[in-house]
Design a protein around this motif. Structure first.
Motif, short mmCIF file in Angstrom:
data_model
loop_
_atom_site.label_atom_id
_atom_site.label_comp_id
_atom_site.label_asym_id
_atom_site.label_seq_id
_atom_site.Cartn_x
_atom_site.Cartn_y
_atom_site.Cartn_z
N PRO A 100 0.55 -1.19 0.03
CA PRO A 100 0.18 0.14 0.14
C PRO A 100 1.45 1.35 -0.37
O PRO A 100 2.13 1.40 0.96
CB PRO A 100 -0.59 -0.11 1.41
CG PRO A 100 -0.83 -1.66 1.33
CD PRO A 100 0.51 -1.95 1.16
N TYR A 101 0.33 1.93 -0.25
CA TYR A 101 0.67 3.36 -0.97
C TYR A 101 0.19 5.27 -0.69
O TYR A 101 -1.09 4.78 -0.85
CB TYR A 101 2.03 4.60 -1.83
CG TYR A 101 2.82 3.42 -2.47
CD1 TYR A 101 3.91 3.55 -1.99
CD2 TYR A 101 3.05 2.06 -2.40
CE1 TYR A 101 4.75 2.92 -1.96
CE2 TYR A 101 4.09 1.12 -2.81
CZ TYR A 101 4.99 1.51 -2.83
OH TYR A 101 6.11 1.25 -3.08
N PRO A 102 0.48 5.42 0.30
CA PRO A 102 -0.73 6.53 1.21
C PRO A 102 -1.37 7.70 -0.49
O PRO A 102 0.20 7.97 -1.34
CB PRO A 102 0.39 7.03 2.33
CG PRO A 102 1.90 7.43 1.11
CD PRO A 102 1.57 6.05 1.07
N ILE A 103 -2.24 7.65 -0.15
CA ILE A 103 -2.60 8.62 -1.47
C ILE A 103 -3.04 10.10 -0.29
O ILE A 103 -4.10 10.03 0.18
CB ILE A 103 -3.60 8.67 -2.51
CG1 ILE A 103 -3.23 7.67 -2.99
CG2 ILE A 103 -4.36 10.15 -2.82
CD1 ILE A 103 -3.92 7.52 -4.26
N THR A 104 -2.77 10.99 -0.11
CA THR A 104 -3.02 12.37 1.26
C THR A 104 -3.58 13.58 -0.04
O THR A 104 -2.71 14.67 1.06
CB THR A 104 -1.92 12.59 1.12
OG1 THR A 104 -0.51 13.43 0.20
CG2 THR A 104 -0.93 11.55 2.03
N ALA A 105 -3.73 13.53 -0.94
CA ALA A 105 -4.96 14.59 -1.62
C ALA A 105 -5.97 15.48 -1.18
O ALA A 105 -6.78 14.07 -0.35
CB ALA A 105 -4.92 14.87 -2.77
N ASN A 106 -5.97 16.63 -0.41
CA ASN A 106 -6.92 16.68 -0.15
C ASN A 106 -8.46 17.58 -0.47
O ASN A 106 -7.78 18.52 -1.57
CB ASN A 106 -6.55 17.90 1.20
CG ASN A 106 -5.75 17.39 2.32
OD1 ASN A 106 -6.18 16.51 2.83
ND2 ASN A 106 -4.85 18.26 2.70
N MET A 107 -8.95 16.70 -0.37
CA MET A 107 -10.43 17.15 -0.91
C MET A 107 -11.93 16.51 -0.66
O MET A 107 -11.40 15.76 -0.16
CB MET A 107 -9.88 16.68 -2.67
CG MET A 107 -9.61 14.65 -2.88
SD MET A 107 -8.97 14.20 -4.23
CE MET A 107 -10.29 14.64 -5.51
N SER A 108 -13.12 17.50 -1.19
CA SER A 108 -14.21 16.30 -0.37
C SER A 108 -15.02 15.82 -1.76
O SER A 108 -14.34 16.24 -3.45
CB SER A 108 -14.89 17.91 -0.52
OG SER A 108 -14.28 19.50 0.05
N VAL A 109 -15.41 14.69 -1.85
CA VAL A 109 -15.39 14.12 -2.68
C VAL A 109 -17.15 13.16 -2.26
O VAL A 109 -17.60 13.95 -1.50
CB VAL A 109 -15.26 12.69 -2.79
CG1 VAL A 109 -13.02 12.79 -3.04
CG2 VAL A 109 -15.06 11.53 -1.27
N PRO A 110 -17.87 13.28 -3.84
CA PRO A 110 -19.12 12.51 -3.49
C PRO A 110 -19.39 11.33 -2.81
O PRO A 110 -18.51 10.65 -2.96
CB PRO A 110 -19.92 12.17 -5.47
CG PRO A 110 -18.09 12.47 -6.02
CD PRO A 110 -17.12 13.41 -5.13
N LEU A 111 -20.48 11.09 -2.38
CA LEU A 111 -21.19 9.87 -1.54
C LEU A 111 -20.69 9.06 -2.51
O LEU A 111 -21.05 8.78 -3.57
CB LEU A 111 -22.22 10.08 -0.82
CG LEU A 111 -22.69 8.78 0.05
CD1 LEU A 111 -21.96 8.99 1.24
CD2 LEU A 111 -24.06 8.53 0.33
N GLY A 112 -19.95 7.43 -2.23
CA GLY A 112 -19.66 6.93 -2.63
C GLY A 112 -18.56 6.46 -2.72
O GLY A 112 -18.00 5.36 -3.57
N LEU A 113 -17.33 7.67 -3.52
CA LEU A 113 -15.91 7.88 -3.37
C LEU A 113 -15.17 8.05 -2.21
O LEU A 113 -15.33 8.55 -1.61
CB LEU A 113 -15.84 8.71 -4.32
CG LEU A 113 -16.37 8.45 -5.90
CD1 LEU A 113 -15.29 10.04 -6.81
CD2 LEU A 113 -15.40 6.93 -6.56
N THR A 114 -14.49 6.98 -2.60
CA THR A 114 -13.20 7.25 -1.47
C THR A 114 -12.36 8.55 -1.60
O THR A 114 -12.35 8.54 -2.71
CB THR A 114 -12.14 5.78 -0.67
OG1 THR A 114 -10.98 5.84 -2.10
CG2 THR A 114 -12.72 4.71 -0.60
N ALA A 115 -11.53 8.98 -1.09
CA ALA A 115 -10.80 10.75 -1.24
C ALA A 115 -9.31 9.41 -1.82
O ALA A 115 -8.77 10.60 -3.01
CB ALA A 115 -10.30 10.87 -0.08
N ALA A 116 -8.91 8.73 -2.35
CA ALA A 116 -7.78 7.83 -3.05
C ALA A 116 -8.88 7.96 -3.88
O ALA A 116 -7.78 7.78 -4.91
CB ALA A 116 -7.23 6.76 -2.38
N CYS A 117 -9.06 7.13 -4.60
CA CYS A 117 -9.92 5.97 -5.91
C CYS A 117 -10.41 8.48 -6.49
O CYS A 117 -9.73 7.78 -7.37
CB CYS A 117 -11.35 5.75 -5.58
SG CYS A 117 -11.50 5.42 -7.03
N ALA A 118 -11.22 9.50 -5.65
CA ALA A 118 -11.17 10.13 -6.20
C ALA A 118 -10.28 11.23 -6.75
O ALA A 118 -10.18 11.91 -8.05
CB ALA A 118 -12.15 11.12 -5.18
#
Length: 199
Positions: A34-52
Motif C-alpha cells: 500500500p502507498y498513501p494518497i494524501t490529496a485533500n479534497m471533498s468527494v461525492p458520496l460513494g467515492l473514497t478520497a484515494a480513488c477520487a
C-alpha cells in the motif's frame, strides 16, 4: 451547474496530482504494497478520497469509463465535470472501470484484455475496498516482489479465481488498483497469486 461544482477537485491541483501519480506508479511497480494518497479534497458520496484523487489524475477527455451501476449519479456528474471523461455502458469498451460494490464484482473477462499486438489496450480497474485486512489471504509473486508478498485485502474470494485466469492470459489481461480511504495497492497483470488456505 451548482450540482456539479459544489464539491471541488484538488485543493492544490499540481502538487496533489503529482503526489497521487507517484503513489500510483509506486503501487504498480511494487504489487501488494500500500502507498498513501494524501490529496485533500471533498468527494461525492460513494467515492473514497484515494480513488477520487486517482480519477482526477488518470481520467481525461480521451478515455472511456465504465461506472458500476451502484454508484450514485452524483459520482458520474462529479467525474464528468472535473475530468471530461466519456462513459460507456459496456465493460468491454472501457479504458477504466470504477467498482465500489464488491458483492456485484463482474468477472474480469467482461473487461477489455487488449490484444496480442496491443496488450496495453486493456481496461484498468479502480476497485474500492474497506481495508487491507479481512479478506482471503493470497500470496503474490512476480516482477517488483522480493520473493513473495502475502496480502488479505477485503475482496470476495472469487476475485482470486478471476485473477488466476487474468494472469494466465499475460501479456493480455487487466490491471487493478485497490483503494482504501487514503491509500492504493497495485495488482498488475504480471502478479501471480496463490490463495493461502488455513491448515
Amino acid at each position: 451547474m451548482t450540482k456539479l461544482t459544489y464539491l471541488p477537485g484538488f485543493e492544490d491541483s499540481v502538487h496533489d496530482a503529482q503526489q497521487t501519480f507517484r503513489s500510483l506508479l509506486d503501487a504498480n511497480a511494487r504489487p501488494g504494497t500500500p502507498y498513501p494518497i494524501t490529496a485533500n479534497m471533498s468527494v461525492p458520496l460513494g467515492l473514497t478520497a484515494a480513488c477520487a484523487a486517482a480519477c482526477l489524475t488518470l481520467l481525461d477527455l480521451d478515455v472511456r469509463v465504465w461506472l458500476q451501476p451502484s454508484f450514485a449519479s452524483t459520482v458520474r456528474d462529479w467525474l464528468l465535470f472535473h475530468t471530461g471523461c466519456c462513459f460507456t455502458l459496456q465493460p468491454g469498451e472501457a479504458d477504466f472501470a470504477l467498482i465500489g460494490d464488491l458483492a456485484a464484482l463482474p468477472e474480469l473477462s467482461n473487461f477489455r484484455w487488449g490484444t496480442a499486438e496491443q496488450p496495453e489496450a486493456s481496461t484498468t480497474l479502480l476497485i474500492q475496498v474497506e481495508s487491507w485486512e479481512g479478506g482471503q489471504r493470497a500470496t503474490l509473486t512476480g516482477p517488483g516482489i522480493l520473493d513473495r508478498k502475502e496480502i488479505a485485502p477485503n475482496l470476495p474470494c472469487h476475485f482470486w479465481d478471476f485473477w488466476v485466469k487474468n494472469h494466465q492470459a499475460y501479456p493480455q489481461g487487466v490491471d487493478v488498483f485497490l483503494f482504501t480511504e487514503n491509500a492504493v495497492m497495485g495488482l498488475p497483470r504480471t502478479a501471480k497469486s496463490e490463495v493461502c488456505y488455513e491448515r
